[in-house]
Design an enzyme around this catalytic site. Sequence first.
Site, PDB file in Angstrom:
ATOM      1  N   GLU A 279       6.576  -6.073   8.166  1.00 21.80           N
ATOM      2  CA  GLU A 279       6.033  -5.575   6.942  1.00 21.80           C
ATOM      3  C   GLU A 279       6.126  -4.132   6.591  1.00 21.80           C
ATOM      4  O   GLU A 279       5.440  -3.251   6.600  1.00 21.80           O
ATOM      5  CB  GLU A 279       4.411  -5.515   7.203  1.00 21.80           C
ATOM      6  CG  GLU A 279       4.003  -6.945   7.501  1.00 21.80           C
ATOM      7  CD  GLU A 279       2.542  -6.938   8.283  1.00 21.80           C
ATOM      8  OE1 GLU A 279       1.895  -7.851   8.235  1.00 21.80           O
ATOM      9  OE2 GLU A 279       2.088  -6.021   8.894  1.00 21.80           O
TER      10      GLU A 279
ATOM     11  N   LYS B  77       0.890  -1.133   0.103  1.00 24.94           N
ATOM     12  CA  LYS B  77      -0.015   0.137  -0.145  1.00 24.94           C
ATOM     13  C   LYS B  77       0.796   1.210  -0.087  1.00 24.94           C
ATOM     14  O   LYS B  77       0.314   2.227  -0.394  1.00 24.94           O
ATOM     15  CB  LYS B  77      -0.959  -0.007   1.135  1.00 24.94           C
ATOM     16  CG  LYS B  77      -0.471   0.411   2.466  1.00 24.94           C
ATOM     17  CD  LYS B  77      -1.651   0.589   3.448  1.00 24.94           C
ATOM     18  CE  LYS B  77      -1.107   1.157   4.675  1.00 24.94           C
ATOM     19  NZ  LYS B  77      -0.439  -0.020   5.874  1.00 24.94           N
TER      20      LYS B  77
ATOM     21  N   HIS C  95       1.170  -3.678  14.784  1.00 27.20           N
ATOM     22  CA  HIS C  95       1.696  -2.583  14.027  1.00 27.20           C
ATOM     23  C   HIS C  95       1.841  -1.252  15.109  1.00 27.20           C
ATOM     24  O   HIS C  95       0.787  -1.004  15.814  1.00 27.20           O
ATOM     25  CB  HIS C  95       0.660  -2.120  13.104  1.00 27.20           C
ATOM     26  CG  HIS C  95       1.344  -1.421  11.979  1.00 27.20           C
ATOM     27  ND1 HIS C  95       2.107  -0.072  12.201  1.00 27.20           N
ATOM     28  CD2 HIS C  95       1.628  -1.299  10.448  1.00 27.20           C
ATOM     29  CE1 HIS C  95       2.686   0.503  11.158  1.00 27.20           C
ATOM     30  NE2 HIS C  95       2.378  -0.249  10.114  1.00 27.20           N
TER      31      HIS C  95
HETATM   32  C1  LIG Z   1       0.292   0.137   6.328  1.00 25.60           C
HETATM   33  C2  LIG Z   1       0.670  -0.962   7.243  1.00 25.60           C
HETATM   34  C3  LIG Z   1       2.091  -1.443   6.819  1.00 25.60           C
HETATM   35  C4  LIG Z   1       3.196  -0.513   6.558  1.00 25.60           C
HETATM   36  O1  LIG Z   1       3.555   0.537   7.341  1.00 25.60           O
HETATM   37  P1  LIG Z   1       4.892   1.341   7.422  1.00 25.60           P
HETATM   38  O2  LIG Z   1       4.741   2.117   8.230  1.00 25.60           O
HETATM   39  O3  LIG Z   1       4.647   1.836   5.953  1.00 25.60           O
HETATM   40  O4  LIG Z   1       5.966   0.510   7.180  1.00 25.60           O
HETATM   41  C5  LIG Z   1       2.261  -2.583   7.470  1.00 25.60           C
HETATM   42  N1  LIG Z   1       1.737  -3.547   7.762  1.00 25.60           N
HETATM   43  C6  LIG Z   1       0.155  -3.284   8.168  1.00 25.60           C
HETATM   44  C7  LIG Z   1      -0.708  -4.134   8.645  1.00 25.60           C
HETATM   45  C8  LIG Z   1      -0.169  -1.846   7.745  1.00 25.60           C
HETATM   46  O5  LIG Z   1      -1.577  -1.675   7.762  1.00 25.60           O
END
Ligand SMILES: *Cc1c(COP(=O)(O)O)cnc(C)c1O
Length: 380
Positions: A261, A47, A184
Amino acid sequence: MSTIAQLQRLARKHGTPLFVVDHDVLRRNYTEFRRRLPRVQAYYAVKANPDPTVVRTLYEAGASFDVASLPEFRIVHENIRRMPPRKRQEWIWDKIIYANPIKDNRTLQYLNRYKPLVTYDNLTEIEKIRRHAPRAGLILRLNVPNTGSVVELSSKFGAAAGEAVDLIERAFRAGLVVEGVSFHVGSQCTNFQNYVQALEIAAEVFREAWARGYTQMRVLDIGGGFPAPYDRHVRPFRELAKILNAEFGRLFPPEIEILAEPGRFLVATAATLVVEIIGKALRDGKPCYYVNDGVYGTFSGVLFDHCRYPLKAFRSGPAELSTVFGPTCDALDVISNAEELPRNLKLGDLLYSRNVGAYSTASATNFNGMGPAKIIAVNR
Ligand SMILES: *Cc1c(COP(=O)(O)O)cnc(C)c1O
């Protein structure tokens, strides 16, 4: 990173607005991530920048992928399907995790054939997965502190620590398999204590789940949030990595498979945007420049990502505080109210902004019909 001369040449050739992605930087960021966190497989969060060439380059570098919707799943699947396999993989989740805790029924039905790895954080979702994607492996998303992260996620997702093991038990009782837990810490997380606290919460959930007999749980997904070095105040990634490695060693036995991630960290510094001055005015004595991309376009991160993108001119000279507006008819379309730009820039002069690779083109709209910036790749 593309030099100034290179950017000018590319803008002359391709026109503006121009979004220049340097694939050397993508590879370098990926390599740094893996080198500093040797226990962690990186699932690039699509994303942040869903450009297919970005997906392909990161795949070739060794990345797996985190997708949050069916269209994102398809972008990854279609792009990596035709590429040579890195190794024999039975489960697609070696390459793709579906990390949006909320999934509609049709998405689950579609994903089921791939035995996907999906996250969840509530009972309703367990029931949906049981009915529509019983072949999925589950990852319980935990709620963890997001204190001080630029983009906060904890108010929307994550099971509380106190209900976590019950949600794991409920999923197993529904005939599903829970593979592990995720969290996260919030995006652009500069408060590294968020990770430390989250890892402690996750370790406690593992201990209690194992104690209840769910010993097959083996996956720890530490999510995203790794900060991009937008400015000097962001502590370097190596400091975060050092903390993380120490906590992994302390809290998680070696058979635990750790994945992350990263979105922003891999792509933010890989892209530069070049725009052109298409109008100018003096408002309240302050020079105002209107450029051909704005917050409804590539600078969408100003609104959605709480991000600032300093603009620079290609020529130097005595500077003065200026405003830079986007091209749409909306007064919200302000890229910056306080840029130090050379005095008396002209129509047709170009400006550029570094580190625009994350959450920029990804959330651009087509407002006023102005369409997206052209994306080009260098060093592919
Ligand atoms: C948006 C998102 C990410 C990526 O986050 P960054 O801050 O860009 O590294 C990873 N995991 C989940 C579940 C997300 O919603």
